[in-house]
Design a protein around this motif. Structure first.
Motif, short mmCIF file in Angstrom:
data_model
loop_
_atom_site.label_atom_id
_atom_site.label_comp_id
_atom_site.label_asym_id
_atom_site.label_seq_id
_atom_site.Cartn_x
_atom_site.Cartn_y
_atom_site.Cartn_z
N GLY A 124 -6.89 -57.97 -58.93
CA GLY A 124 -7.34 -57.42 -57.66
C GLY A 124 -8.22 -56.21 -57.85
N GLN A 125 -8.76 -56.06 -59.05
CA GLN A 125 -9.57 -54.90 -59.42
C GLN A 125 -11.03 -55.32 -59.59
N GLU A 126 -11.94 -54.65 -58.87
CA GLU A 126 -13.38 -54.87 -59.06
C GLU A 126 -13.84 -53.89 -60.14
N PHE A 127 -14.11 -54.39 -61.34
CA PHE A 127 -14.35 -53.51 -62.48
C PHE A 127 -15.74 -52.89 -62.49
N LEU A 128 -16.77 -53.67 -62.15
CA LEU A 128 -18.16 -53.18 -62.17
C LEU A 128 -18.53 -52.61 -63.54
N ALA A 129 -17.98 -53.17 -64.58
CA ALA A 129 -18.20 -52.71 -65.96
C ALA A 129 -17.85 -53.86 -66.90
N LEU A 130 -18.03 -53.64 -68.20
CA LEU A 130 -17.73 -54.67 -69.19
C LEU A 130 -16.23 -54.74 -69.44
N THR A 131 -15.50 -55.07 -68.41
CA THR A 131 -14.04 -55.23 -68.45
C THR A 131 -13.67 -56.44 -67.62
N ALA A 132 -12.74 -57.23 -68.13
CA ALA A 132 -12.27 -58.40 -67.38
C ALA A 132 -10.78 -58.59 -67.64
N SER A 133 -10.08 -59.10 -66.64
CA SER A 133 -8.67 -59.40 -66.81
C SER A 133 -8.48 -60.91 -66.93
N LEU A 134 -7.43 -61.32 -67.66
CA LEU A 134 -7.09 -62.73 -67.86
C LEU A 134 -5.69 -62.98 -67.32
N ARG A 135 -5.51 -64.13 -66.71
CA ARG A 135 -4.19 -64.49 -66.18
C ARG A 135 -3.97 -65.99 -66.39
N THR A 136 -2.84 -66.34 -66.96
CA THR A 136 -2.49 -67.74 -67.18
C THR A 136 -1.78 -68.30 -65.95
N VAL A 137 -2.17 -69.51 -65.54
CA VAL A 137 -1.51 -70.17 -64.41
C VAL A 137 -1.11 -71.58 -64.86
#
Length: 431
Positions: free
Chosen positions: A325-338
């Motif tokens: 739920g975070q808009e990073f606007l940078a070279l960052t990304a989150s990963l989530r397994t479903v």
């Protein structure tokens, strides 16, 4: 006294509003050729004064760097010669688009004999508030002129010199075409009270369109008496289905797409924030995520994806709840397994509303995703970076609306118009 003229008093925001309302009456009656001529002249002015514009922008960037402006905003602020040339091309592209003003729809003759139709007309006077992004000054001016709207622009204090140079070009184009300067005006006073003044100008301004972070949008909604069109903020998800990892060629496509989604312009609102990975696709994750790591992307992963990445020797850190739920606007990304499409849909419903993508070779899953995801743009096997007015064939855009009333998604020409009913008779009276 030395006889010199006193320094003129800067116009108030209300003064700008009065001028804009007067200009709007002129603009709404222009034909397409007149509006196109103004845009072509604006493109010429941008080319002719490129050195002055770039010099003003360099001054803004230097001051912004000294003030410690975040990297994402610096990226949005900076103009290069290529970017300025692209702006001029965007203006030409808007001029080449079909003019929506004057279109008649729903035309029919009623049993009473009167003829009715809906006529597409300009909204009137727009107020656009934005941070950094001097390209917005030109994009919005072009779209407003092409749709017969007057506009009052309020850029951030970090763009003051660039916007002054751009406004000078716009006014030169207006003057050359015999159009009022009140058609496009910039508020130069950096005091935030001027934003509040614009938000309260409901007797002269028809719509406010903010472009910036969540704080700006919240401030506008909470302080405006003018209707506010909210957009440009939101979390971008890509869901990687297991079916898109069975073919090595698809794995390569997924890697390239995600690099495009995250790296091409990390500060853009349509850049990737969260990658949702079906558990069955985890074996392919190192090949896909490795492409992001090589581009310098900081990965924040849930336990299942973190284990796979670490086993492959790829750097990643444990994700916190706030990384979703975070808009990073940078070279960052989150990963989530479903574990299923259903779980991915539930996750997006809780965190998304901007742009969401599915990578799948299962047509049924693609259809379900398109139907279920309630966002401004939904994409199948395509980068979220396509959620852009120019990419969708709209020319430039004012903003990407994430609300549901009037306009949703990139706001181009048609989204800056409304309709009015036209009733034609021959002395008809209501029975």
């Amino acid at each position: 006294m030395n006889g010199a003229d006193p320094t003129p008093t800067p116009p108030t925001v209300r003064d700008l509003g009065v001028r804009a309302r007067q200009a709007a009456r002129t603009l709404r009656s222009l034909d397409t050729a007149q509006k196109q001529a103004a845009l072509h002249r604006l493109a010429q002015e941008l080319h002719a004064h490129a050195d002055q514009i770039l010099g003003a922008n360099a001054r803004d960037v230097q001051q912004a760097e000294a003030a410690g402006l975040p990297a994402a905003m610096l990226d949005r602020l900076r103009l290069s010669p290529a970017a300025l040339a692209a702006l001029a091309l965007d203006v030409q592209a808007v001029a080449a688009l079909p003019d929506p003003v004057g279109e008649r729809t729903a035309a029919r003759t009623l049993p009473s004999g009167v003829r009715v139709s809906q006529l597409r007309v300009p909204l009137g006077v727009l107020g656009v508030i934005y941070e950094s992004r001097p390209n917005v000054t030109v994009d919005v001016a072009a779209l407003a002129l092409m749709t017969g709207n007057a506009v009052i622009l309020r850029g951030g204090k970090e763009t003051v010199h660039t916007n002054a140079a751009l406004e000078s070009c716009i006014h030169a184009a207006l003057a050359a075409c015999g159009l009022p300067a009140g058609a496009v005006q910039v508020i130069h006073d950096p005091d935030r009270e001027r934003v509040r003044d614009l938000l309260r100008l409901d007797d002269l301004v028809d719509a406010i369109i903010p472009r910036g972070g969540a704080g700006l949008h919240r401030y506008c909604v909470e302080n405006a008496t003018v209707p506010v069109i909210v957009g440009g903020i939101g979390v971008v998800h890509v869901y990687l289905d297991e079916s898109f990892t069975r073919d090595p060629a698809d794995v390569q496509r997924a890697a390239e797409l995600l690099v495009n989604a995250k790296v091409q312009k990390p500060s853009a609102c349509n850049a990737l924030d969260t990658l949702l990975v079906h558990r069955g696709a985890l074996p392919a994750l190192p090949a896909i995520a490795g492409a992001l790591v090589r581009e310098g992307v900081d990965l924040r992963a849930d336990p299942a994806s973190l284990e796979v990445l670490h086993a492959a020797g790829l750097p990643a850190t444990p994700a916190a709840d706030t990384d979703y739920g975070q808009e990073f606007l940078a070279l960052t990304a989150s990963l989530r397994t479903v574990d299923s499409l259903e779980e991915a849909l539930d996750f997006i419903a809780a965190h998304g509303n901007h742009t969401d993508v599915i990578l799948t070779r299962d047509d049924a899953q693609a259809r379900r995703f398109v139907q279920d995801v309630d966002s401004a743009a939904v994409m199948v096997n395509a980068s979220p970076r396509f959620n852009d007015g120019g990419q969708l064939g709209l020319g430039a855009e004012v903003a990407i609306s994430t609300q549901k009333l009037h306009a949703r998604g990139p706001m181009g020409l048609r989204e800056l118009t409304t309709t009015k009913w036209v009733v034609e008779g021959d002395g008809h009276v209501r029975a």
